[in-house]
Design an enzyme around this catalytic site. Structure first.
Site, PDB file in Angstrom:
ATOM      1  N   GLU A 127       0.824  -1.207   0.000  1.00 28.84           N
ATOM      2  CA  GLU A 127       0.000   0.000   0.000  1.00 28.84           C
ATOM      3  C   GLU A 127       0.855   1.252   0.000  1.00 28.84           C
ATOM      4  OE1 GLU A 127      -1.845  -0.054   4.074  1.00 28.84           O
ATOM      5  OE2 GLU A 127      -1.995  -2.167   3.552  1.00 28.84           O
TER       6      GLU A 127
ATOM      7  N   CYS B 172       3.611   8.488   0.756  1.00 31.05           N
ATOM      8  CA  CYS B 172       4.107   7.533   1.741  1.00 31.05           C
ATOM      9  C   CYS B 172       4.192   6.179   1.046  1.00 31.05           C
ATOM     10  CB  CYS B 172       3.122   7.484   2.907  1.00 31.05           C
ATOM     11  SG  CYS B 172       3.451   6.177   4.090  1.00 31.05           S
TER      12      CYS B 172
ATOM     13  N   CYS C  45       6.572  -7.501   7.063  1.00 34.88           N
ATOM     14  CA  CYS C  45       7.647  -6.872   7.835  1.00 34.88           C
ATOM     15  C   CYS C  45       8.181  -7.884   8.832  1.00 34.88           C
ATOM     16  CB  CYS C  45       7.081  -5.656   8.576  1.00 34.88           C
ATOM     17  SG  CYS C  45       8.322  -4.709   9.468  1.00 34.88           S
TER      18      CYS C  45
ATOM     19  N   CYS D  79       6.059  -5.599  15.374  1.00 40.80           N
ATOM     20  CA  CYS D  79       5.571  -4.730  16.453  1.00 40.80           C
ATOM     21  C   CYS D  79       4.139  -5.167  16.775  1.00 40.80           C
ATOM     22  CB  CYS D  79       5.599  -3.267  16.007  1.00 40.80           C
ATOM     23  SG  CYS D  79       7.248  -2.672  15.595  1.00 40.80           S
TER      24      CYS D  79
ATOM     25  N   CYS E 291       1.072  -3.311  15.170  1.00 39.30           N
ATOM     26  CA  CYS E 291       1.141  -2.930  13.750  1.00 39.30           C
ATOM     27  C   CYS E 291       0.608  -4.042  12.856  1.00 39.30           C
ATOM     28  CB  CYS E 291       2.588  -2.609  13.388  1.00 39.30           C
ATOM     29  SG  CYS E 291       2.814  -2.143  11.671  1.00 39.30           S
TER      30      CYS E 291
ATOM     31  N   GLY F 154       6.568  -2.231   6.027  1.00 37.61           N
ATOM     32  CA  GLY F 154       7.971  -2.650   6.007  1.00 37.61           C
ATOM     33  C   GLY F 154       8.886  -1.753   6.821  1.00 37.61           C
ATOM     34  N   GLU F 155      10.092  -2.234   7.018  1.00 41.80           N
ATOM     35  CA  GLU F 155      11.097  -1.485   7.765  1.00 41.80           C
ATOM     36  C   GLU F 155      12.175  -1.026   6.765  1.00 41.80           C
ATOM     37  OE1 GLU F 155      11.892  -0.067  10.712  1.00 41.80           O
ATOM     38  OE2 GLU F 155      13.825   0.300   9.763  1.00 41.80           O
TER      39      GLU F 155
ATOM     40  N   SER G  92      11.616   6.517   8.225  1.00 42.48           N
ATOM     41  CA  SER G  92      11.074   6.164   9.534  1.00 42.48           C
ATOM     42  C   SER G  92      11.525   4.754   9.891  1.00 42.48           C
ATOM     43  CB  SER G  92       9.546   6.233   9.486  1.00 42.48           C
ATOM     44  OG  SER G  92       8.995   5.884  10.730  1.00 42.48           O
TER      45      SER G  92
ATOM     46  N   SER H 125      10.560   5.317  15.568  1.00 43.88           N
ATOM     47  CA  SER H 125       9.334   4.874  16.230  1.00 43.88           C
ATOM     48  C   SER H 125       9.721   4.367  17.604  1.00 43.88           C
ATOM     49  CB  SER H 125       8.673   3.767  15.407  1.00 43.88           C
ATOM     50  OG  SER H 125       8.392   4.279  14.123  1.00 43.88           O
ATOM     51  N   LEU H 126       9.454   5.168  18.611  1.00 39.49           N
ATOM     52  CA  LEU H 126       9.919   4.836  19.958  1.00 39.49           C
ATOM     53  C   LEU H 126       8.811   4.142  20.762  1.00 39.49           C
ATOM     54  CD1 LEU H 126      12.588   5.242  21.456  1.00 39.49           C
ATOM     55  CD2 LEU H 126      11.604   7.303  22.487  1.00 39.49           C
ATOM     56  N   HIS H 127       7.688   4.822  20.906  1.00 36.59           N
ATOM     57  CA  HIS H 127       6.470   4.268  21.509  1.00 36.59           C
ATOM     58  C   HIS H 127       6.558   3.892  22.992  1.00 36.59           C
ATOM     59  CE1 HIS H 127       4.904   4.451  17.529  1.00 36.59           C
ATOM     60  NE2 HIS H 127       5.564   3.416  17.064  1.00 36.59           N
TER      61      HIS H 127
ATOM     62  N   ASN I 204      -4.047   3.811  16.013  1.00 39.49           N
ATOM     63  CA  ASN I 204      -5.092   3.384  15.085  1.00 39.49           C
ATOM     64  C   ASN I 204      -5.500   1.946  15.355  1.00 39.49           C
ATOM     65  OD1 ASN I 204      -6.428   4.545  12.856  1.00 39.49           O
ATOM     66  ND2 ASN I 204      -4.442   5.088  11.971  1.00 39.49           N
TER      67      ASN I 204
ATOM     68  N   CYS J  19      -0.240   1.620   8.395  1.00 44.16           N
ATOM     69  CA  CYS J  19       0.471   0.692   7.520  1.00 44.16           C
ATOM     70  C   CYS J  19      -0.013  -0.746   7.648  1.00 44.16           C
ATOM     71  CB  CYS J  19       1.963   0.789   7.779  1.00 44.16           C
ATOM     72  SG  CYS J  19       2.405   0.596   9.496  1.00 44.16           S
TER      73      CYS J  19
HETATM   74  N1  SAH Z   1       8.960   0.335  10.054  1.00 44.95           N
HETATM   75  C1  SAH Z   1       9.033   1.755  10.116  1.00 44.95           C
HETATM   76  C2  SAH Z   1       8.078   2.485   9.175  1.00 44.95           C
HETATM   77  C3  SAH Z   1       6.679   1.974   8.987  1.00 44.95           C
HETATM   78  S1  SAH Z   1       5.437   2.254  10.186  1.00 44.95           S
HETATM   79  C4  SAH Z   1       8.846   2.243  11.530  1.00 44.95           C
HETATM   80  O1  SAH Z   1       8.645   1.423  12.421  1.00 44.95           O
HETATM   81  O2  SAH Z   1       8.990   3.426  11.751  1.00 44.95           O
HETATM   82  C5  SAH Z   1       5.078   3.952  10.263  1.00 44.95           C
HETATM   83  C6  SAH Z   1       4.644   4.382  11.676  1.00 44.95           C
HETATM   84  O3  SAH Z   1       3.314   3.913  12.000  1.00 44.95           O
HETATM   85  C7  SAH Z   1       5.563   3.843  12.770  1.00 44.95           C
HETATM   86  O4  SAH Z   1       5.830   4.865  13.709  1.00 44.95           O
HETATM   87  C8  SAH Z   1       4.708   2.749  13.390  1.00 44.95           C
HETATM   88  O5  SAH Z   1       5.150   2.428  14.679  1.00 44.95           O
HETATM   89  C9  SAH Z   1       3.328   3.368  13.317  1.00 44.95           C
HETATM   90  N2  SAH Z   1       2.207   2.438  13.476  1.00 44.95           N
HETATM   91  C10 SAH Z   1       2.136   1.129  13.185  1.00 44.95           C
HETATM   92  N3  SAH Z   1       0.935   0.629  13.491  1.00 44.95           N
HETATM   93  C11 SAH Z   1       0.215   1.645  14.008  1.00 44.95           C
HETATM   94  C12 SAH Z   1      -1.108   1.758  14.522  1.00 44.95           C
HETATM   95  N4  SAH Z   1      -1.929   0.709  14.553  1.00 44.95           N
HETATM   96  N5  SAH Z   1      -1.496   2.977  14.970  1.00 44.95           N
HETATM   97  C13 SAH Z   1      -0.673   4.040  14.929  1.00 44.95           C
HETATM   98  N6  SAH Z   1       0.570   4.006  14.438  1.00 44.95           N
HETATM   99  C14 SAH Z   1       1.017   2.814  13.995  1.00 44.95           C
END
Ligand code: SAH
Length: 365
Positions: free
Chosen positions: A105, A118, A125, A129, A132, A176-177, A208, A231-233, A307, A354
């Protein structure tokens, strides 16, 4: 002649795919055909700048060269499986399909400051995570540079007839990463930035990552003024390990130290992406811990409303934090002098997080 810049397999005839090639590689092919080198510049102009992928219409090439190109080569744009247009949302999301019928996508966002795309860098991937959709079915394969550039060109073609049909910003935030497919991603960056390519400034390109330290070091060596988003979270290793398996390999402090080096070398501010998940990572104490980690570095925190997604076989277990909690978290960070924004949500009504579209398609939901 066998030229495959991306190592993909093609049928015996037309095995040459121009998409994903640099100008220097195109020049090599063109000289091998016995043609003047400047023809490669004309070809890249048609393909990358004018979005013309039919050799017959490349009017400044000789009829002989046009038919020769048609015999031996092709421009592999991905196919469109479906387009999703958000209601009152300047976002178009595309589910696209490659030669082997794998799906990915990509998203077009029309912002007041310009058009941004994007793109996905892999099908599936490896990072898995927990929150995700992309990694929830595992990893299928890397995308080639041609397949990634193809997403940009395809999205640009949707702009034809609109006032501004130029793509000025690119983010690697699809499926993907990117740093797990770094050689192809670097090739894409070269192509989209080049004047013979799409002319997108490095400062308008964002990579990212979930935090692959070796990849960030590689970008530091390249020393291009790209935007780096991490992407720290989570603000502690235990929670980050629960949410992101990659955290078993890299500690947060090492990751941030690597990002600080990136920022020192390139002069670019690093963005930390932080998805707000109710009751998990949205406490004031966690905001303070995050502030302590980032204090003094050239950085910026982007709070993302989480999301939720679901399909027939899986769904995200997490719930998003309420807007009040997000605002409070942002305020705590600001008190510590940390720059913070709350990401404007675009495309939530079209599953623009994603991996969600591909997932729902594959599951037939
Ligand atoms: N793999 C890379 C880029 C792809 S994801 C990364 O991890 O950065 C792009 C962003 O969307 C990342 O910050 C990821 O953590 C976030 N993301 C993934 N699933 C999500 C969700 N369900 N809600 C909000 N953000 C999400």
């Amino acid at each position: 002649m066998v030229i495959s810049s991306e190592g993909t397999e093609h049928s015996a005839e037309k095995q040459l795919n121009w998409l994903g090639m640099t100008l220097a590689e195109m020049e090599q092919v063109i000289s091998d055909l016995g043609e003047a080198k400047y023809r490669a510049g004309q070809l890249s102009d048609w393909i990358y700048r004018k979005n013309e992928h039919d050799f017959a219409k490349m009017s400044n090439l000789s009829a002989f060269l046009r038919s020769r190109l048609n015999e031996i080569s092709r421009v592999d744009l991905p196919g469109v499986v479906e387009l999703y247009q958000g209601i009152n949302d300047p976002v178009t999301k595309a589910l696209v399909c490659f030669q082997d019928e794998e799906l990915a996508e990509c998203v077009l966002m029309r912002y007041p400051y310009g058009n941004s795309v994007c793109v996905s860098t892999q099908v599936g991937c490896r990072m898995a995570c927990r929150f995700c959709a992309s990694g929830s079915d595992g990893f299928l394969r890397d995308l080639s540079a041609g397949e990634i550039v193809g997403q940009v060109l395809l999205l640009r073609s949707l702009l034809s007839g609109e006032g501004n049909s130029r793509i000025s910003h690119l983010v690697f935030m699809g499926m993907g990463e990117p740093l797990d497919n770094i050689e192809q991603v670097i090739r894409v960056i070269q192509i989209v930035n080049a004047p013979w390519g799409l002319g997108i400034g490095y400062r308008h390109i964002t990579v990212s990552t979930c935090g692959l330290i070796e990849g960030i070091e590689r970008l530091t060596e390249l020393n291009l003024p790209l935007n780096l988003a991490i992407s720290l979270h989570a603000s502690d290793d235990d929670l980050r390990r629960e949410l992101m398996p990659v955290a078993h390999k890299y500690k947060i402090t090492d990751l941030i130290a690597t990002a600080v080096r990136y920022s020192r070398v390139t002069g670019r501010r690093v963005t930390y992406e932080y998805g707000m998940i109710a009751g998990i990572n949205d406490k004031t104490s966690q905001a303070e811990q995050l502030a302590r980690l980032l204090k003094g570095s050239l950085s910026h925190v982007n709070l993302i409303p989480f999301n939720n997604w679901q399909s027939e076989t899986a769904q995200s277990a997490q719930q998003r934090s309420s807007p009040e909690v997000v605002a409070g978290f942002a305020e705590s960070l600001r008190k510590w002098g940390i720059e913070v924004t709350v990401r404007r949500e675009m495309g939530a009504d079209i599953s623009a997080a994603c991996g969600q579209l591909r997932r729902s398609r594959r599951r037939g939901t």
